[in-house]
Structures are given as C-alpha cells and as structure tokens.
Scaffold this motif. Structure first.
Motif, PDB file in Angstrom:
ATOM      1  N   MET A   1      19.265   5.837 -11.790  1.00 59.74           N
ATOM      2  CA  MET A   1      18.133   5.489 -10.968  1.00 59.74           C
ATOM      3  C   MET A   1      17.767   4.038 -11.276  1.00 59.74           C
ATOM      4  O   MET A   1      17.646   3.660 -12.428  1.00 59.74           O
ATOM      5  N   SER A   2      17.598   3.240 -10.255  1.00 62.96           N
ATOM      6  CA  SER A   2      17.332   1.826 -10.476  1.00 62.96           C
ATOM      7  C   SER A   2      15.891   1.601 -10.901  1.00 62.96           C
ATOM      8  O   SER A   2      15.024   2.477 -10.737  1.00 62.96           O
ATOM      9  N   ALA A   3      15.636   0.428 -11.404  1.00 58.20           N
ATOM     10  CA  ALA A   3      14.291   0.083 -11.877  1.00 58.20           C
ATOM     11  C   ALA A   3      13.302   0.042 -10.715  1.00 58.20           C
ATOM     12  O   ALA A   3      12.150   0.444 -10.852  1.00 58.20           O
ATOM     13  N   SER A   4      13.745  -0.431  -9.572  1.00 61.20           N
ATOM     14  CA  SER A   4      12.839  -0.498  -8.418  1.00 61.20           C
ATOM     15  C   SER A   4      12.457   0.897  -7.951  1.00 61.20           C
ATOM     16  O   SER A   4      11.316   1.147  -7.560  1.00 61.20           O
ATOM     17  N   THR A   5      13.378   1.858  -8.007  1.00 55.15           N
ATOM     18  CA  THR A   5      13.077   3.232  -7.617  1.00 55.15           C
ATOM     19  C   THR A   5      12.087   3.860  -8.589  1.00 55.15           C
ATOM     20  O   THR A   5      11.132   4.522  -8.182  1.00 55.15           O
ATOM     21  N   ARG A   6      12.297   3.652  -9.887  1.00 58.30           N
ATOM     22  CA  ARG A   6      11.363   4.184 -10.879  1.00 58.30           C
ATOM     23  C   ARG A   6       9.980   3.569 -10.736  1.00 58.30           C
ATOM     24  O   ARG A   6       8.967   4.256 -10.854  1.00 58.30           O
ATOM     25  N   PHE A   7       9.946   2.257 -10.456  1.00 57.68           N
ATOM     26  CA  PHE A   7       8.668   1.583 -10.261  1.00 57.68           C
ATOM     27  C   PHE A   7       7.944   2.150  -9.051  1.00 57.68           C
ATOM     28  O   PHE A   7       6.741   2.403  -9.089  1.00 57.68           O
TER      29      PHE A   7
ATOM     30  N   HIS B   1       5.072   9.669  14.093  1.00 52.13           N
ATOM     31  CA  HIS B   1       6.481  10.030  14.207  1.00 52.13           C
ATOM     32  C   HIS B   1       7.300   9.351  13.113  1.00 52.13           C
ATOM     33  O   HIS B   1       8.169   9.970  12.514  1.00 52.13           O
ATOM     34  N   ASP B   2       7.017   8.051  12.856  1.00 52.40           N
ATOM     35  CA  ASP B   2       7.796   7.299  11.869  1.00 52.40           C
ATOM     36  C   ASP B   2       7.395   7.623  10.435  1.00 52.40           C
ATOM     37  O   ASP B   2       8.231   7.727   9.565  1.00 52.40           O
ATOM     38  N   ARG B   3       6.110   7.777  10.178  1.00 51.03           N
ATOM     39  CA  ARG B   3       5.639   7.883   8.803  1.00 51.03           C
ATOM     40  C   ARG B   3       4.863   9.183   8.582  1.00 51.03           C
ATOM     41  O   ARG B   3       3.722   9.165   8.176  1.00 51.03           O
ATOM     42  N   GLN B   4       5.473  10.261   8.888  1.00 49.15           N
ATOM     43  CA  GLN B   4       4.821  11.542   8.669  1.00 49.15           C
ATOM     44  C   GLN B   4       4.734  11.804   7.173  1.00 49.15           C
ATOM     45  O   GLN B   4       5.755  11.935   6.490  1.00 49.15           O
ATOM     46  N   GLY B   5       3.530  11.840   6.618  1.00 48.00           N
ATOM     47  CA  GLY B   5       3.340  12.133   5.211  1.00 48.00           C
ATOM     48  C   GLY B   5       3.646  10.965   4.284  1.00 48.00           C
ATOM     49  O   GLY B   5       3.809  11.159   3.099  1.00 48.00           O
ATOM     50  N   SER B   6       3.759   9.741   4.795  1.00 53.24           N
ATOM     51  CA  SER B   6       4.050   8.618   3.918  1.00 53.24           C
ATOM     52  C   SER B   6       2.766   8.079   3.310  1.00 53.24           C
ATOM     53  O   SER B   6       1.678   8.360   3.772  1.00 53.24           O
ATOM     54  N   SER B   7       2.899   7.285   2.277  1.00 51.20           N
ATOM     55  CA  SER B   7       1.733   6.755   1.591  1.00 51.20           C
ATOM     56  C   SER B   7       1.638   5.251   1.817  1.00 51.20           C
ATOM     57  O   SER B   7       2.517   4.629   2.405  1.00 51.20           O
ATOM     58  N   VAL B   8       0.568   4.678   1.298  1.00 48.38           N
ATOM     59  CA  VAL B   8       0.346   3.237   1.423  1.00 48.38           C
ATOM     60  C   VAL B   8       1.423   2.477   0.660  1.00 48.38           C
ATOM     61  O   VAL B   8       1.973   1.490   1.147  1.00 48.38           O
ATOM     62  N   ILE B   9       1.753   2.949  -0.523  1.00 45.31           N
ATOM     63  CA  ILE B   9       2.765   2.286  -1.347  1.00 45.31           C
ATOM     64  C   ILE B   9       4.110   2.286  -0.635  1.00 45.31           C
ATOM     65  O   ILE B   9       4.812   1.280  -0.610  1.00 45.31           O
ATOM     66  N   GLU B  10       4.475   3.447  -0.039  1.00 51.35           N
ATOM     67  CA  GLU B  10       5.746   3.494   0.682  1.00 51.35           C
ATOM     68  C   GLU B  10       5.749   2.539   1.858  1.00 51.35           C
ATOM     69  O   GLU B  10       6.744   1.897   2.145  1.00 51.35           O
ATOM     70  N   SER B  11       4.627   2.429   2.542  1.00 56.32           N
ATOM     71  CA  SER B  11       4.587   1.526   3.695  1.00 56.32           C
ATOM     72  C   SER B  11       4.686   0.069   3.261  1.00 56.32           C
ATOM     73  O   SER B  11       5.227  -0.760   3.988  1.00 56.32           O
ATOM     74  N   ILE B  12       4.200  -0.252   2.070  1.00 55.28           N
ATOM     75  CA  ILE B  12       4.280  -1.632   1.587  1.00 55.28           C
ATOM     76  C   ILE B  12       5.705  -1.960   1.147  1.00 55.28           C
ATOM     77  O   ILE B  12       6.276  -2.969   1.529  1.00 55.28           O
ATOM     78  N   PHE B  13       6.290  -1.062   0.348  1.00 53.14           N
ATOM     79  CA  PHE B  13       7.582  -1.363  -0.243  1.00 53.14           C
ATOM     80  C   PHE B  13       8.779  -0.932   0.593  1.00 53.14           C
ATOM     81  O   PHE B  13       9.901  -1.248   0.263  1.00 53.14           O
ATOM     82  N   ASP B  14       8.550  -0.175   1.635  1.00 55.66           N
ATOM     83  CA  ASP B  14       9.661   0.376   2.406  1.00 55.66           C
ATOM     84  C   ASP B  14      10.556  -0.708   2.985  1.00 55.66           C
ATOM     85  O   ASP B  14      11.773  -0.638   2.900  1.00 55.66           O
ATOM     86  N   SER B  15       9.986  -1.728   3.549  1.00 56.46           N
ATOM     87  CA  SER B  15      10.805  -2.748   4.200  1.00 56.46           C
ATOM     88  C   SER B  15      11.287  -3.820   3.232  1.00 56.46           C
ATOM     89  O   SER B  15      12.139  -4.620   3.581  1.00 56.46           O
ATOM     90  N   ARG B  16      10.765  -3.852   2.025  1.00 54.58           N
ATOM     91  CA  ARG B  16      11.148  -4.926   1.122  1.00 54.58           C
ATOM     92  C   ARG B  16      12.156  -4.494   0.066  1.00 54.58           C
ATOM     93  O   ARG B  16      13.098  -5.210  -0.231  1.00 54.58           O
ATOM     94  N   LEU B  17      11.972  -3.317  -0.514  1.00 59.94           N
ATOM     95  CA  LEU B  17      12.868  -2.889  -1.572  1.00 59.94           C
ATOM     96  C   LEU B  17      14.193  -2.361  -1.042  1.00 59.94           C
ATOM     97  O   LEU B  17      15.186  -2.396  -1.722  1.00 59.94           O
ATOM     98  N   TRP B  18      14.191  -1.851   0.161  1.00 60.18           N
ATOM     99  CA  TRP B  18      15.396  -1.225   0.681  1.00 60.18           C
ATOM    100  C   TRP B  18      16.012  -2.055   1.796  1.00 60.18           C
ATOM    101  O   TRP B  18      16.589  -1.525   2.734  1.00 60.18           O
ATOM    102  N   ALA B  19      15.892  -3.387   1.718  1.00 63.97           N
ATOM    103  CA  ALA B  19      16.425  -4.241   2.783  1.00 63.97           C
ATOM    104  C   ALA B  19      17.930  -4.352   2.636  1.00 63.97           C
ATOM    105  O   ALA B  19      18.436  -4.943   1.700  1.00 63.97           O
TER     106      ALA B  19
END
Length: 186
Positions: free
Chosen positions: A1-7, A47-65
């Motif tokens: 598991m990478s450091a970014s995933t653990r963070f 539809h896109d973010r069913q059950g997602s959190s604020v943290i996921e919405s912030i990091f979703d487009s940056r950590l997994w680019a």
C-alpha cells in the motif's frame, strides 16, 4: 500500500470521527449541501459521488492522476524524435575525440582506446589458456609468473610459473607483471 493511500485512509478515518463528534451521522456537509442545489446538479453529483466524502473529493483528482488512454507508438516516437530535442541529443558533433598515444586510433577522451583494449583482452585470453584447466578449478596458492619464450626468472621456486610459447608483445613490459614494493610509509 503506498504512502498516499495510507495518508488518504487516515484522513478519511479522521473525517468520519469528526462528523460523528459534531453529530452528523455518516454524511459529510458537502453531500448535504449538494442536495440544496438544483435538481440537475444534484442528480449529477449524486450519480458520480454516491457516499463520497470531502477528503475524497479533494484528493480524488490529484492523487490518482493517470493518463486515460495509451499513447500510440507513432505519437510516442514522434514526441521522442521530433523537434529540437532529438537534434540536441544526437545531431551535435563530439568535441572530446582524441587519438590514442599508443596506437593512433581515435577514441573519446574519458574512455580507454578500444583497439588497445582488444589487444590486452586477446593476450589475457592466451594467458588464461596457458594456465590450463586445473587453474580454472584449483587456483594456485602462490604468485603466478608468466614467462614468455626466451625469458628466465630467478625466483621460480616461490611462484606458480606459466610458460607461454610465443614472444612477449612489445607493449607488454616485464615490469607490469612483477610485484612492486609498496610505497606506503606506514
């Protein structure tokens, strides 16, 4: 598991515990605010973010680019070989070519002359063949001395002597094979 995933997982656990502490049960304020918007925007977000959190919405487009499509071989080679980059790498003349002082062949300044190295490699091969098969499996426990045709060694009793049936090459001086006393003052 990478450091970014653990963070990211640690931040999600922190966010969940924070919302439980303030009394919001399982929903982040971002999802609560999305329901107040117009129905079209709400439907899109739900539809896109069913059950997602604020943290996921912030990091979703940056950590997994990552690239969405594979770059074709033609485009990849065009980028690699096209333009000034290719000319700067491969099209410039070399300024560090010098002539070998021994044989006169050309080589790069910071390298060994290939022609001279080939001669040394060939002579080393002959020396190894002259040592015989037994030296390959049972290394001599003494100092090895190579005697060419017409040479004599005074201290041959203390050494493992290998006789070569040819004349010593001009470039291979006898002083290269003898042990020199160490110049270390200690």
């Amino acid at each position: 598991m990478s450091a970014s995933t653990r963070f990211l997982e640690a931040l999600l656990r922190l966010e969940t515990s924070f919302f439980r502490w303030i009394g919001v049960n399982g929903h982040s304020p971002a999802l609560v605010c999305n329901t107040i918007q117009t129905p079209e925007v709400t439907r899109h977000h739900n539809h896109d973010r069913q059950g997602s959190s604020v943290i996921e919405s912030i990091f979703d487009s940056r950590l997994w680019a990552v690239p969405k499509f594979r770059r074709s071989l033609e485009r990849r080679m065009t980028r690699r070989m096209g333009g000034e980059k290719h000319f700067e790498t491969y099209g410039q003349p070399k300024n560090n070519i010098v002539a070998c002082l021994e044989c006169g062949h050309w080589h790069e300044k910071h390298t060994i002359c290939g022609h001279c190295y080939a001669k040394v490699r060939e002579e080393t091969k002959h020396m190894q063949e002259a040592m015989g098969e037994e030296a390959n499996f049972y290394a001599p426990q003494k100092e090895v001395a190579f005697l060419y045709e017409g040479e004599k060694d005074e201290n041959s009793q203390e050494k493992f002597v290998v006789h070569l049936k040819k004349r010593r090459p001009e470039w291979f001086s006898k002083s290269l094979t003898s042990k020199q006393p160490s110049s270390d003052p200690s």
